[in-house]
Design a protein around this motif. Structure first.
Motif, short mmCIF file in Angstrom:
data_model
loop_
_atom_site.label_atom_id
_atom_site.label_comp_id
_atom_site.label_asym_id
_atom_site.label_seq_id
_atom_site.Cartn_x
_atom_site.Cartn_y
_atom_site.Cartn_z
N LEU A 1 0.86 -1.18 0.00
CA LEU A 1 0.00 0.00 0.00
C LEU A 1 0.90 1.23 0.00
O LEU A 1 1.80 1.35 0.83
CB LEU A 1 -0.86 -0.03 1.26
N VAL A 2 0.66 2.14 -0.95
CA VAL A 2 1.47 3.35 -1.05
C VAL A 2 0.55 4.54 -0.85
O VAL A 2 -0.48 4.65 -1.49
CB VAL A 2 2.13 3.44 -2.44
N LEU A 3 0.92 5.44 0.06
CA LEU A 3 0.03 6.57 0.37
C LEU A 3 0.78 7.89 0.23
O LEU A 3 1.88 8.06 0.76
CB LEU A 3 -0.51 6.46 1.80
N ASP A 4 0.15 8.84 -0.48
CA ASP A 4 0.76 10.16 -0.67
C ASP A 4 0.14 11.15 0.31
O ASP A 4 -1.03 11.51 0.20
CB ASP A 4 0.52 10.64 -2.11
N GLU A 5 0.93 11.60 1.25
CA GLU A 5 0.49 12.58 2.25
C GLU A 5 -0.92 12.32 2.77
O GLU A 5 -1.80 13.16 2.64
CB GLU A 5 0.57 13.99 1.66
N PRO A 6 -1.13 11.16 3.36
CA PRO A 6 -2.49 10.83 3.81
C PRO A 6 -2.95 11.72 4.96
O PRO A 6 -4.14 11.76 5.24
CB PRO A 6 -2.38 9.38 4.26
N THR A 7 -2.05 12.44 5.60
CA THR A 7 -2.47 13.23 6.76
C THR A 7 -2.60 14.70 6.42
O THR A 7 -2.90 15.52 7.28
CB THR A 7 -1.43 13.10 7.89
N PHE A 8 -2.43 15.06 5.13
CA PHE A 8 -2.47 16.46 4.72
C PHE A 8 -3.82 17.09 5.03
O PHE A 8 -4.86 16.55 4.68
CB PHE A 8 -2.19 16.53 3.22
N GLY A 9 -3.79 18.23 5.71
CA GLY A 9 -5.03 18.95 5.96
C GLY A 9 -5.94 18.29 6.99
O GLY A 9 -7.07 18.70 7.18
N GLN A 10 -5.45 17.24 7.65
CA GLN A 10 -6.28 16.60 8.67
C GLN A 10 -5.77 16.99 10.04
O GLN A 10 -4.61 17.30 10.20
CB GLN A 10 -6.18 15.09 8.53
N ASP A 11 -6.66 16.91 11.02
CA ASP A 11 -6.17 17.25 12.34
C ASP A 11 -5.36 16.08 12.90
O ASP A 11 -5.36 14.99 12.36
CB ASP A 11 -7.33 17.62 13.26
N ARG A 12 -4.66 16.34 14.00
CA ARG A 12 -3.75 15.34 14.53
C ARG A 12 -4.48 14.08 14.95
O ARG A 12 -3.99 12.97 14.78
CB ARG A 12 -2.97 15.91 15.71
N ALA A 13 -5.67 14.24 15.50
CA ALA A 13 -6.39 13.07 15.99
C ALA A 13 -6.72 12.14 14.83
O ALA A 13 -6.52 10.93 14.90
CB ALA A 13 -7.66 13.50 16.70
N ARG A 14 -7.20 12.72 13.72
CA ARG A 14 -7.56 11.90 12.58
C ARG A 14 -6.31 11.30 11.94
O ARG A 14 -6.32 10.16 11.49
CB ARG A 14 -8.32 12.74 11.56
N ALA A 15 -5.25 12.07 11.90
CA ALA A 15 -4.00 11.57 11.35
C ALA A 15 -3.52 10.38 12.17
O ALA A 15 -3.09 9.35 11.62
CB ALA A 15 -2.95 12.67 11.36
N ASP A 16 -3.64 10.49 13.47
CA ASP A 16 -3.19 9.42 14.35
C ASP A 16 -4.05 8.17 14.13
O ASP A 16 -3.54 7.06 14.07
CB ASP A 16 -3.28 9.90 15.79
N GLU A 17 -5.36 8.40 14.01
CA GLU A 17 -6.27 7.27 13.78
C GLU A 17 -5.87 6.53 12.50
O GLU A 17 -5.79 5.31 12.48
CB GLU A 17 -7.70 7.81 13.65
N LEU A 18 -5.58 7.31 11.47
CA LEU A 18 -5.22 6.69 10.20
C LEU A 18 -3.94 5.88 10.33
O LEU A 18 -3.84 4.75 9.87
CB LEU A 18 -5.07 7.75 9.12
N LEU A 19 -2.95 6.48 10.99
CA LEU A 19 -1.68 5.77 11.07
C LEU A 19 -1.78 4.53 11.94
O LEU A 19 -1.12 3.53 11.70
CB LEU A 19 -0.57 6.71 11.53
N LYS A 20 -2.67 4.60 12.93
CA LYS A 20 -2.90 3.40 13.73
C LYS A 20 -3.45 2.30 12.83
O LYS A 20 -3.03 1.14 12.90
CB LYS A 20 -3.89 3.71 14.84
N LEU A 21 -4.39 2.68 11.98
CA LEU A 21 -4.98 1.72 11.05
C LEU A 21 -3.90 1.12 10.15
O LEU A 21 -3.84 -0.08 9.93
CB LEU A 21 -6.03 2.44 10.20
#
Ligand SMILES: Nc1ncnc2c1ncn2[C@@H]1O[C@H](COP(=O)(O)OP(=O)(O)OP(=O)(O)O)[C@@H](O)[C@H]1O
Ligand SMILES: Nc1ncnc2c1ncn2[C@@H]1O[C@H](COP(=O)(O)OP(=O)(O)OP(=O)(O)O)[C@@H](O)[C@H]1O
Ligand SMILES: [Mg+2]
Ligand SMILES: [Mg+2]
Lengths: 605, 282, 183
Positions: free
Chosen positions: A493-513
């Motif tokens: 799985l390759v992801l380009d800036e998946p946390t761009f423009g998201q708040d830290r909580a959502r970014a953290d949720e994504l990275l946990k996933l």
């Protein structure tokens, strides 16, 4: 962040008479929603005060800022109860135009705030709308541009500025309105580390001058806590949970805020953890500098901590290694890397953007690609996934030459997630969105249904199968986009800036996933500007600069080399910054991940 | 970019579209830049309308020559201008040839046979009709170039606000729209990439292509409209529309020379029509 | 004019966004005009029909007075930027098509937005286009069958593109983007 310390007298001196802002039991229900968010907020802001507004995602912070200058309810349809008064004037009974001279706004996306063709015209836009004489317009524009350091570039097209520069321009535009209150809603969410630094330097100057009150909504607290007077925290429903000085709220009630889902400065999170591990850190540090100073003053904790640290560190790293070792034992040959890149040079337009890149990525790894803007990160991962076909023979994924493969072969081996999930949605329902990838493989409809439903359940989207992808929440859209890349069974799985423009909580949720997927064996390659998240999750980090691979190595090693990181135009994550050069605690120096910090006494992790 | 000549509305989208870029100082001989955009629109208008009904070849040829003269004097000479000036007659010839193939042979002069292929014959009369049509279209296009090659979009918008009294809120909407162009162009590229990677509407042929493009339009417009709404909030927050008018620092005046330009152009047009008398009036 | 009825800034900019997206299409249509005119002039009216899109999508998405004309204006400006040679044509179609669409909507007092209403404006536009191009391109010199085919295609063009515009509007609504709103 080295914010100039601010003279508290400035805020106090202005603290007389009618408050600049008085919010009384404000509740806002957006059209089409059934609950009011924020549910009930009351607080005041005095002239010259700098207030930080915190709260979990969806607690209504943005809604509150829009209500301050009357955009809610005048421009965004919503039901408002309670009241907002600016210098004694009720916002509901005044026009937005009138309020704009009292409350100026800076929004999240710098591009969405540009109207005209040059910096000067842009800053002049507001005063011109107010029908000021040309001489006054120019005087204001000059003053505002000078304050953010952009006067020399006044004749240029704003497109030529970096993200940080454009956001400074937005601040100048707000200053030119001459309003005593400046409201900034996540002004740095869309910026890279350098841009964030620029914007905060400009804000710190403003605060030092002390002539405006500021209301700042920000998830990136590490940079902001340096210069705020007061903190207001909302809880999940949008009620005021805490209101007081930085000391009272952030230092005094940090545990409580963290439990509520409010994002704290990384240094504070680290300090909370260290406290539990027996370090004496009082008062609680908020910035990297404070953390370092506090640690250097603190004696060694009572219990010997060396062992747990090693254990903690090994835990995440062992996943790929153990698997590699196991496989090596099984077939007695060293594992071939899953992705190999050899002599990859890539042209875009007339320029070569990647120069002779070599890279190996093993199965089961979690790799981060970092680099300054324009370093070629996107180009590199697009070449890996065949989004942009690389020259033949340069990139192999799982034995397939990406330069020759057709899209169906590729999508079964490597999934690509674009920065904006909406760009990659092609169907009218969430279900069809996922089923598309399977139907392309001509699987029987039963099988398609079964696998799609499985995946939806796994990602918590089963209730949304019939919904239109565009109608999901931001976090759900992101999860769906990851699903679509995975559904064809791709092991990478390759992801380009998946946390761009998201708040830290959502970014953290994504990275946990992503971490979970990685634990299950998916190889992950991710581009991001969020250095702290990189260090938390990635096993290995690739540093790109000007189209060259500057370094590849274990994440901790890469971020242990401050010269390398700064040489590539990047910034160390806050924790590394705090712990680097510690004199008293060599056992902590060089740690970059929160998870690597000594664990609480008696806590196995 | 400005080094190669003044930037105009015609600047290609791909090569860094910047409709706001400061125009390089052109020499005073290049007078077209100083003429009000509305004057440049109004001056050739009667000729363009009348040309639609002309049937001979000489009249369009005369107007083609007139536009070329004006362009060569009034606009900075660049490679782009040269390319356009060459491409126009070539295009006219191609269109003209196409038309002559379509022309009903029974209605034209069949005295001269230009080309014969089996039972099909291209008569000189048909070629004449076709070429006249091609020339006519070229002449109308050349007349449009007078405004097209010497005016920037923002100038045109400002003129409509300042002289035609179009409400400034609408004018500024158009100015903001220029900012959208490169952004949406980039967005479209990314959407196409993303859809290709996901294998949406694969396949060849015109129908697959149509389905593909339809698939791009919704995400593109959805993103565009959301972006527009955010820009609108930012504009409202800066007092946009506070008063019925606003301070204007960029004036696009309508001066005496603009009137002179229009009157002269009309006079020359009238003279040409009278002299060549395409409808056999003389 | 429109400023007195005060469309909100958000409506105005939404028009701009639709205008830019469809203006790019119009620009492309502009560039293929020459090959079309050269090869198969009788379908020219059909190609020209693409210019109905800005107004249709704007009206279907916003359902407000003036939006068709404003969107056409923006689309024309963008079209000119892409293909300056057709500046006159773009301005002309913007005023003509936008005007007709606005007029038909005004005749029913901006109350009915049923599809038939859009097709009425498309039919009128088709007729006007057919007559204008008939003279400009000297189609009278063509065989009778070609003239009839041309006429039918010219009227069908705007109708077909109107159907496309309505479908786009509906898809947008399904995606929760375009919602008719109060001023
Ligand atoms: N224009 C809108 N229409 C309908 N609902 C909205 C709108 N804007 C926000 N909401 C809803 O209002 C609630 C509060 O959203 P808001 O954006 O104010 O939260 P926030 O605290 O700023 O969150 P974040 O930290 O994610 O930015 C959310 O449930 C959101 O879905
Ligand atoms: N389609 C393109 N055509 C021409 N040049 C391009 C194109 N895409 C990227 N470039 C150029 O290639 C270089 C590398 O771009 P790339 O997008 O890979 O960088 P990046 O590291 O992802 O940057 P960012 O952090 O801004 O996303 C840049 O100088 C960029 O201007
Ligand atoms: Mg928010
Ligand atoms: Mg990138």
């Amino acid at each position: 962040m080295t914010a100039p310390q601010r003279d508290p007298a400035a805020a106090l001196a202005a603290d007389s008479g009618v408050p600049l802002v008085r919010i009384h039991e404000l509740a806002v229900t957006h059209d089409g929603e059934s609950t009011a968010v924020p549910a009930s907020v009351s607080f005041e802001i005095a002239a010259g005060e700098v207030v930080l507004l915190l709260g979990p995602s969806g607690s209504g912070k943005s809604t509150l800022t829009l209500a301050l200058n009357g955009l809610i309810p005048h421009a965004v349809p919503a039901d408002v109860s309670g009241s907002v008064e600016i210098a004694g004037v009720d916002t509901v009974s005044t026009t937005v135009a009138d309020l704009s001279t009292r409350v100026a706004m800076v929004f999240q996306d710098p591009d969405a705030q540009l109207v005209t063709g040059t910096l000067l015209d842009e800053v002049a836009f507001g005063p011109e709308n107010l029908r000021m004489p040309v001489a006054d317009v120019l005087a204001r524009a000059e003053a505002a541009l000078r304050r953010v350091g952009l006067w020399e570039r006044r004749g240029e097209n704003p497109d030529r500025l970096s993200g940080g520069g454009r956001q400074r321009l937005a601040i100048a535009c707000a200053l030119a309105m001459g309003s005593p209150l400046l409201v900034l809603d996540e002004p740095t969410a869309n910026l890279d580390p350098q841009g964030i630094e620029e914007v905060y330097a400009a804000l710190a100057d403003l605060v030092a001058a002390g002539d405006r009150a500021i209301l700042l909504v920000e998830h990136n607290l590490d940079a902001a806590v340096g210069f705020v007077d007061r903190v207001v925290a909302l809880d999940h429903d949008g009620r005021v949970a805490a209101d007081g000085s930085v000391d009272d709220v952030l230092r005094g009630r940090a545990d409580e805020l963290q439990a509520m889902g409010v994002w704290l400065p990384v240094s504070t999170i680290a300090a909370l953890r260290l406290r539990r591990a027996g370090y004496e850190l009082d008062p609680l540090p908020l910035t990297p500098d404070e953390l370092r100073a506090a640690l250097d003053a603190a004696p060694l904790p009572v219990v010997e901590r060396a062992k747990p640290r090693v254990v903690a560190r090994a835990k995440r790293d062992e996943t790929p290694d153990a698997r590699v070792v196991e496989r090596a034992k099984r077939d007695e040959t060293p594992p071939a890397p899953l992705i190999t890149v050899r002599h990859l040079s890539l042209r875009r337009g007339r320029t070569e953007v990647l120069h002779d890149v070599d890279l190996d990525i093993a199965a089961g790894e979690f790799v981060a690609v970092v680099g300054a803007n324009g370093a070629g990160k996107t180009s590199l991962i697009q070449a890996l996934a065949g989004v942009v076909p690389p020259p033949k023979g340069t990139v192999h994924v799982d034995g397939v030459d990406v330069g020759r493969a057709d899209s169906r072969t590729l999508s079964a081996r490597i999934g690509f997630v674009f920065q904006n999930p909406e760009h990659q949605f092609i169907a009218h329902t969430v279900f069809d969105e996922l089923a598309h990838g399977l139907r392309r493989q001509h699987l029987p409809e039963d099988e398609v249904r079964r696998r799609t439903t499985e995946l939806l359940e796994r990602f918590g989207l089963e209730g949304k199968a019939g919904a239109h992808p565009f109608l999901l929440s931001g976090g759900q859209k992101r999860r769906l986009s990851v699903c679509t890349a995975l559904v064809a069974g791709a092991p990478v799985l390759v992801l380009d800036e998946p946390t761009f423009g998201q708040d830290r909580a959502r970014a953290d949720e994504l990275l946990k996933l992503l971490g979970e997927l990685n634990d299950d064996g998916t190889t992950i390659v991710v581009v991001t500007h969020d250095m702290q998240l990189v260090t938390e999750y990635a096993h290995r980090t690739v540093v790109l600069a000007d189209g060259h691979v500057r370094a590849v190595g274990a994440t901790a090693d890469v971020f242990g080399d401050a010269e390398l990181i700064e040489g590539a135009g990047l910034r160390l994550p806050p924790l590394s910054r705090a712990l680097r050069g510690l004199e008293r605690h060599p056992e902590l120096a060089g740690i970059a991940r929160l998870a690597d910090l000594p664990a609480a006494i008696g806590d196995a992790t | 970019m400005t080094a190669t000549g003044p930037l105009t509305t015609g600047q290609s989208l791909r090569e860094g579209f910047d409709p706001y870029a400061q125009r390089a100082q052109a020499s005073p001989v290049r007078f077209l830049y100083g003429v009000n955009p509305l004057a440049k629109l109004a001056a050739p208008l009667p000729a363009m309308v009348l040309l639609v009904f002309v049937r001979d070849a000489a009249t369009p040829l005369a107007f083609l020559a007139l536009s070329y003269a004006i362009l060569l004097i009034g606009v900075t000479f660049t490679g782009r201008l040269a390319a356009i000036l060459v491409a126009l007659p070539v295009g006219a010839a191609v269109v003209g040839l196409g038309f002559s193939l379509w022309t009903d042979a029974s209605r034209v002069d069949q005295s001269v046979i230009v080309w014969q292929l089996g039972s099909w014959t291209l008569y000189g009369g048909a070629l004449e009709v076709g070429m006249a049509t091609g020339l006519r279209i070229a002449a109308i296009a050349a007349l449009t170039l007078i405004v097209g090659l010497s005016t920037t979009g923002p100038e045109l918008v400002r003129a409509t606000v300042q002289q035609l009294r179009v409400p400034y809120r609408i004018g500024y909407t158009a100015l903001a729209a220029f900012r959208f162009v490169p952004r949406f162009g980039h967005e479209l590229d990314v959407i196409r990439q993303a859809h290709r990677v996901r294998g949406a509407h694969g396949g060849r042929g015109p129908f697959a292509a149509v389905a593909r493009w339809f698939g791009y339009i919704v995400p593109l417009l959805a993103g565009a409209i959301r972006h527009a709404e955010r820009v609108a909030l930012a504009m409202d927050a800066r007092a946009f529309g506070a008063y019925p008018d606003r301070t204007e620092r960029h004036l696009v005046p309508f001066r005496k020379r603009d009137t002179v330009f229009i009157v002269l152009f009309w006079a020359v047009s009238a003279a040409l029509f009278w002299m060549l008398a395409p409808w056999g009036l003389a | 004019m429109a400023a007195d009825t005060r469309l909100s800034t958000s409506v105005l900019l939404t028009c701009a966004a639709i205008g830019v997206a469809t203006g790019v299409l119009g620009g492309i249509a502009g560039w293929i005009t020459v090959p079309v005119l050269a090869a198969v002039p009788i379908v020219y009216g059909f190609v020209l029909g693409v210019h109905v899109l800005p107004g249709i999508i704007a009206q279907e998405a916003l359902r407000l007075p003036w939006v068709a004309l404003i969107t056409h204006g923006v689309a024309a400006l963008v079209g000119i930027a892409i293909a300056p040679i057709y500046a006159g044509q773009y301005i002309g179609t913007a005023i003509l098509f936008g005007g007709i669409q606005e007029l038909v909507a005004a005749l029913v007092r901006y109350r009915s937005w049923a599809p038939w209403r859009f097709f009425v404006s498309a039919f009128v536009i088709g007729l006007v286009v057919a007559v204008a191009v008939f003279f400009a391109a000297h189609l009278g010199a063509m065989p009778l069958w070609a003239q009839i085919l041309y006429l039918v295609l010219s009227v069908l063009g705007p109708m077909a593109w109107t159907a496309v515009g309505l479908a786009v509007g509906r898809a947008l609504r399904r995606a929760g983007v375009a919602r008719p709103r109060a001023r």
